[in-house]
Scaffold this motif. Structure first.
Motif, PDB file in Angstrom:
ATOM      1  N   GLU A  64     -19.199 -17.123 -11.528  1.00  0.00           N
ATOM      2  CA  GLU A  64     -18.613 -16.667 -12.795  1.00  0.00           C
ATOM      3  C   GLU A  64     -19.604 -16.628 -13.949  1.00  0.00           C
ATOM      4  O   GLU A  64     -19.292 -16.170 -15.042  1.00  0.00           O
ATOM      5  N   GLY A  65     -20.847 -17.114 -13.748  1.00  0.00           N
ATOM      6  CA  GLY A  65     -21.826 -17.138 -14.825  1.00  0.00           C
ATOM      7  C   GLY A  65     -21.366 -18.054 -15.947  1.00  0.00           C
ATOM      8  O   GLY A  65     -20.534 -18.935 -15.743  1.00  0.00           O
ATOM      9  N   LEU A  67     -21.897 -13.028 -11.153  1.00  0.00           N
ATOM     10  CA  LEU A  67     -22.456 -12.478  -9.926  1.00  0.00           C
ATOM     11  C   LEU A  67     -21.969 -11.049  -9.716  1.00  0.00           C
ATOM     12  O   LEU A  67     -20.768 -10.777  -9.787  1.00  0.00           O
ATOM     13  N   ALA A  68     -22.882 -10.133  -9.473  1.00  0.00           N
ATOM     14  CA  ALA A  68     -22.536  -8.728  -9.239  1.00  0.00           C
ATOM     15  C   ALA A  68     -21.914  -8.561  -7.854  1.00  0.00           C
ATOM     16  O   ALA A  68     -22.123  -9.382  -6.951  1.00  0.00           O
ATOM     17  N   PHE A  69     -21.170  -7.495  -7.678  1.00  0.00           N
ATOM     18  CA  PHE A  69     -20.507  -7.189  -6.411  1.00  0.00           C
ATOM     19  C   PHE A  69     -21.489  -7.237  -5.249  1.00  0.00           C
ATOM     20  O   PHE A  69     -22.580  -6.682  -5.321  1.00  0.00           O
ATOM     21  N   ALA A  83     -25.193 -15.565  -4.032  1.00  0.00           N
ATOM     22  CA  ALA A  83     -25.254 -16.470  -5.177  1.00  0.00           C
ATOM     23  C   ALA A  83     -26.705 -16.861  -5.447  1.00  0.00           C
ATOM     24  O   ALA A  83     -27.423 -17.276  -4.531  1.00  0.00           O
ATOM     25  N   PRO A  84     -27.167 -16.735  -6.688  1.00  0.00           N
ATOM     26  CA  PRO A  84     -28.553 -17.088  -7.020  1.00  0.00           C
ATOM     27  C   PRO A  84     -28.808 -18.590  -6.869  1.00  0.00           C
ATOM     28  O   PRO A  84     -27.954 -19.412  -7.189  1.00  0.00           O
ATOM     29  N   GLN A  85     -29.984 -18.904  -6.397  1.00  0.00           N
ATOM     30  CA  GLN A  85     -30.421 -20.286  -6.230  1.00  0.00           C
ATOM     31  C   GLN A  85     -31.568 -20.570  -7.196  1.00  0.00           C
ATOM     32  O   GLN A  85     -32.098 -19.663  -7.827  1.00  0.00           O
ATOM     33  N   VAL A  92     -32.236 -14.140 -12.431  1.00  0.00           N
ATOM     34  CA  VAL A  92     -30.828 -13.851 -12.704  1.00  0.00           C
ATOM     35  C   VAL A  92     -30.724 -13.035 -13.980  1.00  0.00           C
ATOM     36  O   VAL A  92     -31.543 -13.149 -14.894  1.00  0.00           O
ATOM     37  N   LEU A  93     -29.693 -12.190 -14.030  1.00  0.00           N
ATOM     38  CA  LEU A  93     -29.472 -11.350 -15.199  1.00  0.00           C
ATOM     39  C   LEU A  93     -28.912 -12.180 -16.340  1.00  0.00           C
ATOM     40  O   LEU A  93     -27.944 -12.930 -16.156  1.00  0.00           O
ATOM     41  N   VAL A  94     -29.548 -12.090 -17.504  1.00  0.00           N
ATOM     42  CA  VAL A  94     -29.082 -12.793 -18.698  1.00  0.00           C
ATOM     43  C   VAL A  94     -28.953 -11.805 -19.850  1.00  0.00           C
ATOM     44  O   VAL A  94     -29.602 -10.753 -19.863  1.00  0.00           O
ATOM     45  N   PHE A  95     -28.081 -12.166 -20.790  1.00  0.00           N
ATOM     46  CA  PHE A  95     -27.887 -11.394 -22.016  1.00  0.00           C
ATOM     47  C   PHE A  95     -28.283 -12.289 -23.164  1.00  0.00           C
ATOM     48  O   PHE A  95     -27.606 -13.284 -23.445  1.00  0.00           O
ATOM     49  N   LEU A  96     -29.395 -11.978 -23.816  1.00  0.00           N
ATOM     50  CA  LEU A  96     -29.871 -12.786 -24.948  1.00  0.00           C
ATOM     51  C   LEU A  96     -29.294 -12.250 -26.246  1.00  0.00           C
ATOM     52  O   LEU A  96     -29.199 -11.042 -26.442  1.00  0.00           O
TER      53      LEU A  96
END
Length: 114
Positions: free
Chosen positions: A71-72, A96-98, A102-104, A109-113
């Motif tokens: 769920e980020g 998490l995208a479709f 799951a990132p370890q 990982v994609l972030v929004f600053l």
């Protein structure tokens, strides 16, 4: 939005950085208490110093310091990498995208600053 900045050393792509006034350069961030950016280009050496493109706002990929929940959530920072913490003003780690694993720790990982 990015700019090319002097780094305290050669840092990997996706490193979360903040300004180190003693070194007069950008180094690994330990938390989000200061302005943070993410290295969005490979570090390069020029005249004995290290530089990289650093993103300060918008979307980019940052290194994860821990496994990231599907769920980020809010960005938390340790050792120049992100993990999911309480929602704060710095930004979010994307859900998490479709059809993605799951990132370890150590993954980008994609972030929004903000």
């Amino acid at each position: 939005m990015f700019t090319t900045l002097k780094l305290s050393s050669s840092l990997p792509l996706g490193s979360v950085v903040s300004f180190d006034s003693q070194a007069s350069a950008w180094g690994l961030a330990s938390d989000a208490s200061q302005l943070i950016g993410v290295t969005s280009g490979e570090a390069f050496e020029h005249e004995g110093s290290w530089y990289a493109a650093v993103t300060f706002a918008g979307t980019c990929f940052a290194l994860a310091s821990r496994a990231i929940a599907p769920e980020g959530g809010g960005i938390a920072i340790e050792n120049g990498a992100v993990y999911v913490g309480a929602l704060a003003g710095s930004g979010i780690v994307a859900p998490l995208a479709f059809d993605q694993p799951a990132p370890q720790a150590g993954d980008l990982v994609l972030v929004f600053l903000r």
